[in-house]
Design a protein around this motif. Structure first.
Motif, PDB file in Angstrom:
ATOM      1  N   ALA A  71      53.448  36.869  49.549  1.00 20.91           N
ATOM      2  CA  ALA A  71      52.296  36.034  49.212  1.00 20.91           C
ATOM      3  C   ALA A  71      51.864  36.238  47.759  1.00 20.91           C
ATOM      4  CB  ALA A  71      51.129  36.367  50.142  1.00 20.91           C
ATOM      5  N   ALA A  72      51.180  35.240  47.252  1.00 18.20           N
ATOM      6  CA  ALA A  72      50.657  35.298  45.886  1.00 18.20           C
ATOM      7  C   ALA A  72      49.421  36.190  45.835  1.00 18.20           C
ATOM      8  CB  ALA A  72      50.291  33.894  45.406  1.00 18.20           C
ATOM      9  N   GLY A  73      49.085  36.649  44.640  1.00 19.97           N
ATOM     10  CA  GLY A  73      47.836  37.373  44.412  1.00 19.97           C
ATOM     11  C   GLY A  73      46.923  36.471  43.593  1.00 19.97           C
ATOM     12  N   TYR A  74      45.629  36.657  43.708  1.00 22.65           N
ATOM     13  CA  TYR A  74      44.675  35.799  43.009  1.00 22.65           C
ATOM     14  C   TYR A  74      43.630  36.639  42.294  1.00 22.65           C
ATOM     15  CZ  TYR A  74      46.694  32.348  46.147  1.00 22.65           C
ATOM     16  OH  TYR A  74      47.570  31.546  46.827  1.00 22.65           O
ATOM     17  N   CYS A  75      43.220  36.209  41.123  1.00 13.98           N
ATOM     18  CA  CYS A  75      42.127  36.824  40.380  1.00 13.98           C
ATOM     19  C   CYS A  75      41.169  35.721  39.965  1.00 13.98           C
ATOM     20  CB  CYS A  75      42.638  37.546  39.131  1.00 13.98           C
ATOM     21  SG  CYS A  75      43.753  38.912  39.477  1.00 13.98           S
ATOM     22  N   ASP A  76      39.880  36.034  39.902  1.00 13.34           N
ATOM     23  CA  ASP A  76      38.885  35.032  39.545  1.00 13.34           C
ATOM     24  C   ASP A  76      37.664  35.739  38.977  1.00 13.34           C
ATOM     25  OD1 ASP A  76      37.667  32.555  39.342  1.00 13.34           O
ATOM     26  OD2 ASP A  76      37.198  32.390  41.472  1.00 13.34           O
ATOM     27  N   ASP A  77      36.927  35.031  38.163  1.00  9.92           N
ATOM     28  CA  ASP A  77      35.656  35.518  37.628  1.00  9.92           C
ATOM     29  C   ASP A  77      35.765  36.889  36.964  1.00  9.92           C
ATOM     30  OD1 ASP A  77      34.382  33.212  38.512  1.00  9.92           O
ATOM     31  OD2 ASP A  77      33.931  34.090  40.464  1.00  9.92           O
TER      32      ASP A  77
END
Length: 174
Positions: free
Chosen positions: A23-29
């Motif tokens: 699965a992909a990893g996500y970063c935000d803010d």
């Protein structure tokens, strides 16, 4: 959290996912905010008075010890299980973001001791250490629209040996 070197004026901030998994990893803010000697809103944050006060026992078996300190000479030692302390910080501003950090470690690797915050008008949040060397456990939280206090804690839920906490900081960010 990081501190720049004496001659450094830049830092590289990144989001990274190590190999493995499908699965992909996500970063935000992502944000960087400079802190310049903010006031610590905790009392007896490093247990250096030798007393638990104003920390209150949560469960049994916790005490201040003159060993295993992150800095100074004293630290909080929990019991092996269902043991810890908590402190209510008052005079906070409603609808305001704060950062609480504590340094934590366990006597037996793989067990966990938690640094956390609750009773601030939001969801209780904690960060756990499972190593035998101290690691900083940072937690960001925002007080509710009418909340002016928060309870910080060190707690060891289960296991066969002690946990340690030291050097708490509670600072106002915005």
């Amino acid at each position: 959290m990081f501190t720049t070197g004496a001659a450094n004026t830049t830092a590289t901030i990144y989001c990274w996912k190590n190999a493995g998994g499908t699965a992909a990893g996500y970063c935000d803010d992502i944000a960087v905010e400079r802190l310049s000697t903010p006031a610590n809103l905790m009392t007896n944050p490093g247990f250096e008075t030798g007393s638990l006060s104003p920390w209150a026992l949560s469960g049994s078996g916790s005490s201040v010890v003159a060993s295993n300190a992150h800095t100074g000479t004293k630290a909080l030692q929990t019991g092996a299980a269902a043991s810890g302390v908590e402190q209510s910080a008052t005079g906070l501003a409603p609808s305001t973001t704060y950062l609480v950090t504590g340094w934590a470690k366990v006597a037996t690797g793989g067990e966990q001791v938690a640094v956390g915050v609750k009773n601030f008008g939001g969801t209780e949040t904690s960060s756990s250490a499972s190593g035998t060397a101290y690691s900083q456990q940072p937690i960001f939280f925002t007080t509710g629209n009418t909340n002016t206090s928060a309870t910080t804690y060190c707690y060891k839920n289960s296991g066969s040996a002690a946990g340690y906490c030291d050097d708490y900081t509670l600072i106002k960010l915005s």
